[in-house]
Design an enzyme around this catalytic site. Structure first.
Site, PDB file in Angstrom:
ATOM      1  N   SER A 138       5.671   2.972  -7.226  1.00 32.56           N
ATOM      2  CA  SER A 138       5.155   2.085  -7.393  1.00 32.56           C
ATOM      3  C   SER A 138       5.266   0.806  -7.142  1.00 32.56           C
ATOM      4  O   SER A 138       4.637   0.038  -7.023  1.00 32.56           O
ATOM      5  CB  SER A 138       3.594   2.177  -6.497  1.00 32.56           C
ATOM      6  OG  SER A 138       3.206   3.498  -7.603  1.00 32.56           O
ATOM      7  N   HIS A 195       5.989   4.735  -0.411  1.00 30.84           N
ATOM      8  CA  HIS A 195       6.531   3.690  -0.504  1.00 30.84           C
ATOM      9  C   HIS A 195       8.221   3.426  -0.179  1.00 30.84           C
ATOM     10  O   HIS A 195       8.702   2.637  -0.388  1.00 30.84           O
ATOM     11  CB  HIS A 195       6.649   2.770  -2.211  1.00 30.84           C
ATOM     12  CG  HIS A 195       5.533   2.652  -2.505  1.00 30.84           C
ATOM     13  ND1 HIS A 195       4.729   1.265  -2.660  1.00 30.84           N
ATOM     14  CD2 HIS A 195       4.708   3.093  -3.426  1.00 30.84           C
ATOM     15  CE1 HIS A 195       3.364   1.617  -3.104  1.00 30.84           C
ATOM     16  NE2 HIS A 195       3.307   2.455  -3.598  1.00 30.84           N
ATOM     17  N   LYS A 213       0.629   1.772   4.118  1.00 29.31           N
ATOM     18  CA  LYS A 213       1.760   1.349   3.566  1.00 29.31           C
ATOM     19  C   LYS A 213       2.762   0.480   4.891  1.00 29.31           C
ATOM     20  O   LYS A 213       1.483   0.136   5.720  1.00 29.31           O
ATOM     21  CB  LYS A 213       2.673   1.766   2.215  1.00 29.31           C
ATOM     22  CG  LYS A 213       1.535   2.169   1.920  1.00 29.31           C
ATOM     23  CD  LYS A 213       2.177   2.371   0.347  1.00 29.31           C
ATOM     24  CE  LYS A 213       0.506   2.681  -0.698  1.00 29.31           C
ATOM     25  NZ  LYS A 213      -0.271   2.047  -1.471  1.00 29.31           N
TER      26      LYS A 213
END
Ligand SMILES: Cc1ncc(COP(=O)(O)O)c(C=O)c1O
Length: 384
Positions: free
Chosen positions: A182, A210, A239
């Site tokens: 990250s 991610h 995300k």
């Protein structure tokens, strides 16, 4: 209470002295790329909304419709009355995307990691964790009571040595790593980790918070390593999917166990229908528009090429500056030029590696990416 406030005040003063105190800054997001802070509009390179889906008309409409039809909250744990049928639909879609038998949705990615790990390992077991793995993997490992062994970041040789020494002493072993790191944006060698785990009968868990939505046409980092066996694939809806919530994709047996034993599922309220519906709408868009999923990495590569940095592996690019002060002043200088690039300081990153963490998204204009690269180059030049 006096002693309590004195304690808090002293702690804050000590953090302030090291430039490590943090402040909440009210920020209004206009879309995936533009935010407003202190009355200023800034182009954000700090949001994790990699595909700009949090503001996509279809995603917003799905969330709004679900809230209107089914209410704002889930009202109870999924095991009581909080298991809205949309959650089952979402789990099927996530399992399909990841190529697993089943999936289990949690209230957030943090809750997924802190629920999954203690369900699977305990005091007779060992868990090997990459040194740069996300804080909630460490929190899950600590909650489990298993012996925790840290291996050097992405260092398969180090993990092999540690497995040789520690694996025979434990009943079960789990190896936990971010798929995409990250704060560094690099990718775990999941193929090599998987081979090592097979040799030592260890269970590989990757956190693809991610990676999902932005690598391998949206399928995430595991799909970059087609032969790798990754029985535990965790991720987040918050995300690239532009919503909120977390999940674990795995076998039916593991998912069934989580649904009956994971404390963060059993003792927490289910994900609200609006978040669930938003994630479903985002998955539709990802499936329909694979070209969109390639854009964040393409922008990140434009940036790394312009700056002469190692080629970006994901939409996250670290610009390591060293001290917390240096990172804070670089961030402030960029803000004065219209860019929001938040400084990341210890303990989020190791001491001496405070940085700008630059996150790219599909809505960034190439011209803005180039302007940011030139601004960062000027800052690095000035500090060299
Ligand atoms: C690698 C990683 N794992 C897990 C999480 C937690 O996910 P969530 O924000 O959905 O709780 C994050 C987000 O901050 C993350 O970066």
């Amino acid at each position: 209470m006096q002693s309590l406030d004195a304690f808090a005040g002293e702690k804050l003063a000590a953090l302030e002295a090291k430039s490590l105190r943090r402040w909440l800054k009210p920020t209004r997001r206009h879309d995936g790329a533009v935010v407003e802070r202190d009355g200023r509009r800034l182009i954000s390179f700090s949001c994790n909304d990699y595909l700009g889906l949090s503001h996509h008309p279809e995603v917003r409409a799905s969330a709004a419709e679900a809230a209107l039809n089914y209410g704002a909250g889930a009202a109870a744990s999924r095991l009581v009355t909080g298991d809205h049928p949309l959650l089952g639909d979402l789990e099927k879609r996530l399992a399909r995307l990841k190529g697993t038998e089943a999936a289990c949705v949690f209230g957030s990615g943090y809750l997924a990691n802190t629920g999954v790990i203690p369900t699977l390992v305990g005091s007779e077991d060992v868990i090997f964790v990459d040194a740069l793995a996300h804080a909630c993997i460490w929190a899950g490992a600590q909650l489990s009571g298993a012996k925790i062994v840290k291996f050097a970041h992405n260092d398969v040789g180090d993990l092999a040595r540690l497995l040789e020494a520690e694996r025979p002493l434990a009943r079960h072993a789990l190896v936990a790593t971010d798929g995409v790191f990250s704060m560094d944006g690099d990718i775990a060698p999941l193929d090599q980790l998987s081979a090592l785990c097979a040799r030592h009968d260890a269970w590989l868990m990757s956190d693809d918070a991610h990676g999902v939505g932005v690598l391998a046409e949206g399928r995430g980092s595991a799909a970059l390593f087609p032969g790798a066996e990754i029985p535990l694939q965790m991720g987040t809806l918050s995300k690239a999917l532009g919503s909120y919530g977390g999940y674990l994709c795995g076998s039916q047996a593991v998912v069934d166990l989580l649904k009956t034993r994971a404390r963060t599922l059993v003792y927490a309220t289910g994900l609200p229908p609006a978040s669930t519906a938003a994630a479903l709408a985002s998955l539709d868009i990802i499936e329909r528009q694979p070209e969109r999923t390639a854009l964040p990495l393409a922008k990140a590569r434009l940036f790394t090429r312009r700056l002469g940095l190692p080629e970006a592996e994901s939409p996250i690019v670290p610009v390591v500056l060293g001290s917390a002060d240096a990172a804070l002043s670089a961030s402030e200088a960029l803000e004065n030029q219209g860019f929001l690039v938040v400084a990341i300081r210890p303990p989020t990153v190791p001491d001496g590696t405070a940085r700008l963490r630059v996150a790219f998204n599909a809505l960034h204009e190439d011209v803005d990416v180039m302007r940011l690269a030139d601004a960062v180059a000027a800052l690095r030049g000035a500090s060299a």
